[in-house]
Design an enzyme around this catalytic site. Structure first.
Site, PDB file in Angstrom:
ATOM      1  N   PRO A  15       0.854  -1.186   0.000  1.00 31.05           N
ATOM      2  CA  PRO A  15       0.000   0.000   0.000  1.00 31.05           C
ATOM      3  C   PRO A  15       0.891   1.237   0.000  1.00 31.05           C
ATOM      4  CG  PRO A  15      -0.006  -1.051   2.182  1.00 31.05           C
ATOM      5  CD  PRO A  15       0.792  -1.928   1.278  1.00 31.05           C
ATOM      6  N   CYS A 102       2.282   3.410   9.581  1.00 30.45           N
ATOM      7  CA  CYS A 102       2.549   4.724   8.988  1.00 30.45           C
ATOM      8  C   CYS A 102       3.115   5.668  10.064  1.00 30.45           C
ATOM      9  CB  CYS A 102       1.273   5.311   8.391  1.00 30.45           C
ATOM     10  SG  CYS A 102       1.566   6.931   7.680  1.00 30.45           S
ATOM     11  N   GLY A 203      10.680  -4.083   3.125  1.00 28.09           N
ATOM     12  CA  GLY A 203      11.731  -3.098   3.382  1.00 28.09           C
ATOM     13  C   GLY A 203      12.942  -3.306   2.495  1.00 28.09           C
ATOM     14  N   ASP A 204      13.208  -2.291   1.652  1.00 22.31           N
ATOM     15  CA  ASP A 204      14.430  -2.251   0.849  1.00 22.31           C
ATOM     16  C   ASP A 204      14.564  -3.359  -0.178  1.00 22.31           C
ATOM     17  OD1 ASP A 204      14.969  -0.051   2.400  1.00 22.31           O
ATOM     18  OD2 ASP A 204      16.421  -1.056   3.704  1.00 22.31           O
ATOM     19  N   ARG A 227       8.852   1.096  -2.643  1.00 22.37           N
ATOM     20  CA  ARG A 227       9.597   2.054  -3.476  1.00 22.37           C
ATOM     21  C   ARG A 227      10.284   1.391  -4.658  1.00 22.37           C
ATOM     22  NH1 ARG A 227      12.874   4.295   1.371  1.00 22.37           N
ATOM     23  NH2 ARG A 227      12.606   2.086   1.826  1.00 22.37           N
TER      24      ARG A 227
HETATM   25  C1  LIG Z   1       4.998   7.144  -1.123  1.00 25.74           C
HETATM   26  C2  LIG Z   1       4.764   6.112  -0.063  1.00 25.74           C
HETATM   27  C3  LIG Z   1       3.495   5.930   0.451  1.00 25.74           C
HETATM   28  C4  LIG Z   1       3.269   4.958   1.436  1.00 25.74           C
HETATM   29  N1  LIG Z   1       1.990   4.750   1.884  1.00 25.74           N
HETATM   30  C5  LIG Z   1       1.738   3.727   2.730  1.00 25.74           C
HETATM   31  C6  LIG Z   1       0.405   3.379   3.083  1.00 25.74           C
HETATM   32  O1  LIG Z   1      -0.574   3.980   2.614  1.00 25.74           O
HETATM   33  N2  LIG Z   1       0.227   2.346   3.956  1.00 25.74           N
HETATM   34  C7  LIG Z   1       1.297   1.640   4.479  1.00 25.74           C
HETATM   35  O2  LIG Z   1       1.099   0.698   5.252  1.00 25.74           O
HETATM   36  N3  LIG Z   1       2.561   1.943   4.146  1.00 25.74           N
HETATM   37  C8  LIG Z   1       2.794   2.937   3.262  1.00 25.74           C
HETATM   38  N4  LIG Z   1       4.078   3.177   2.873  1.00 25.74           N
HETATM   39  C9  LIG Z   1       5.161   2.310   3.371  1.00 25.74           C
HETATM   40  C10 LIG Z   1       5.411   1.150   2.410  1.00 25.74           C
HETATM   41  O3  LIG Z   1       4.266   0.350   2.238  1.00 25.74           O
HETATM   42  C11 LIG Z   1       6.573   0.275   2.878  1.00 25.74           C
HETATM   43  O4  LIG Z   1       6.260  -0.285   4.118  1.00 25.74           O
HETATM   44  C12 LIG Z   1       7.891   1.052   3.021  1.00 25.74           C
HETATM   45  O5  LIG Z   1       8.059   1.968   1.955  1.00 25.74           O
HETATM   46  C13 LIG Z   1       9.096   0.087   3.053  1.00 25.74           C
HETATM   47  O6  LIG Z   1       9.145  -0.679   1.886  1.00 25.74           O
HETATM   48  P1  LIG Z   1      10.144  -0.351   0.658  1.00 25.74           P
HETATM   49  O7  LIG Z   1      11.525  -0.329   1.219  1.00 25.74           O
HETATM   50  O8  LIG Z   1       9.897  -1.473  -0.321  1.00 25.74           O
HETATM   51  O9  LIG Z   1       9.774   1.002   0.137  1.00 25.74           O
HETATM   52  C14 LIG Z   1       4.333   4.168   1.918  1.00 25.74           C
HETATM   53  C15 LIG Z   1       5.614   4.368   1.410  1.00 25.74           C
HETATM   54  C16 LIG Z   1       5.835   5.319   0.425  1.00 25.74           C
HETATM   55  C17 LIG Z   1       7.225   5.491  -0.121  1.00 25.74           C
END
Ligand SMILES: Cc1cc2nc3c(=O)[nH]c(=O)nc-3n(C[C@H](O)[C@H](O)[C@H](O)COP(=O)(O)O)c2cc1C
Length: 329
Positions: A15, A102, A203-204, A227
């Site tokens: 999400p 969040c 994460g990452d 991301r």
């Molecule tokens: C632009 C953006 C919006 C996000 N919105 C949400 C959200 O609505 N709900 C949620 O649980 N996490 C949200 N996250 C967190 C991501 O779901 C995820 O947990 C976090 O980015 C770590 O994962 P990654 O390293 O793959 O980015 C958001 C992250 C980003 C960058």
């Protein structure tokens, strides 16, 4: 290889507020995402029948399944709105996910998102209230803990499991870290060791190798990408083939990137021409790493309509093809 969340979902689109809308989910599903989630949706907003909030629940044409993420802190509101979502989406609803991760100030100051990690009893009450009000799966997404150094996620996960959660997603950073530092795989492994329900590691994950490493280091049942999917829906096909032990698919060319951006803009426009401005940030991500990306970024900021994006994409394709012909690419 990941065992799979609920039997079959191995790689999930996270999400992401302002990002994981129906258009982006469509592209990620086409590239192999097993399950996608809506952006976080306010349970309170739904309870006021807020049109903008309800809009977040609209599915793309042909979208067969989605996880809906709710945020809030009032058990009764969360439960009644989860039931409403289930009524509206029926068997297209894969799960109701509760946002407990969040860290944004405007969310945590209201007691929502990762603030729930500071009040595990309330978090449990929310999960049991939702559990009683829906028949679909109920999941929760949270972080390593609230304050840096205080890893509460394993104990927190156990409590939620007792409250009836069907799976958990863990992002290995503390809430107060926001996005700084690295996501800690050990924390995800410790959650996996603490519960018997499936654990999704998050994460990452930026490459297929990251996904393989995350599974190997934590034993998680599925991986969730946020991301790493921005401007890069191909990550899902790359992770899937890595999980299957196949040769990696060919990396997208500059032209592929622009054509994906074009489709993305068209999908956004088809749903609501006003939402095409959302394409600015996506287009920035698609052009990252292309030649003359900084010039493209300036031009992207001037685009507001589908036509303007289409003309810009034509120019970028012509430019990269001219460079390729001159062997400058
Ligand atoms: C632009 C953006 C919006 C996000 N919105 C949400 C959200 O609505 N709900 C949620 O649980 N996490 C949200 N996250 C967190 C991501 O779901 C995820 O947990 C976090 O980015 C770590 O994962 P990654 O390293 O793959 O980015 C958001 C992250 C980003 C960058």
């Amino acid at each position: 290889m990941a065992a799979g969340l609920f039997g079959s979902y191995r790689v999930l689109l996270a999400p992401m507020a302002g990002v994981s809308d129906a258009a982006f989910r469509t592209l990620c599903i086409e590239q192999g995402a097993d399950l996608t989630y809506t952006e976080m949706v306010s349970a309170k907003g739904l309870s006021y029948a807020n049109e903008k909030t309800r809009h977040l629940l609209e599915l793309a044409e042909g979208e067969r399944r989605v996880g809906v993420q709710l945020f809030g802190h009032e058990p009764a509101t969360m439960a009644s709105q989860a039931a409403w979502v289930e009524d509206v989406l029926g068997d297209k609803l894969a799960c109701i996910d509760v946002n407990m991760g969040c860290p944004a100030r405007k969310i945590v100051t209201k007691g929502d998102g990762s603030a729930l990690m500071k009040d595990p009893v309330l978090a449990e009450t929310i999960v049991s209230a939702i559990r009683e009000s829906v028949s679909c799966k109920v999941t929760a997404k949270f972080r390593r803990g609230w304050g840096e150094g205080d890893e509460t996620a394993p104990e927190f996960a156990k409590r939620l499991e007792q409250a009836g959660v069907d799976a958990v997603t863990v992002h290995g950073r503390f809430a107060t870290q926001m996005y700084k530092g690295r996501s800690d795989r050990g924390a995800i492994a410790r959650v996996k060791g603490a519960v018997t329900v499936p654990v999704v590691g998050n994460g990452d994950v930026r490459t297929a190798q990251d996904a393989l490493d995350l599974v190997a280091d934590t034993g998680c049942d599925a991986v969730m990408v946020a991301r790493g999917a921005q401007g890069n829906p191909w990550i899902f096909s790359q992770v899937k083939s890595a999980f299957d032990g196949c040769e990696p698919p060919e990396a997208p060319s500059a032209r592929d990137r622009i054509e994906m951006a074009r489709r993305h803009a068209r999908l956004l426009n088809a749903r609501d021409p006003r939402s095409v401005v959302r394409m600015r940030k996506h287009a920035m991500w698609y052009v990252a790493g292309l030649p003359d990306a900084s010039r493209a970024r300036g031009l992207i900021n001037d685009c507001s309509t589908l036509d303007e994006f289409e003309r810009l994409f034509d120019r970028i394709v012509q430019h990269v093809e001219a460079l390729a012909e001159r062997d400058e690419l």
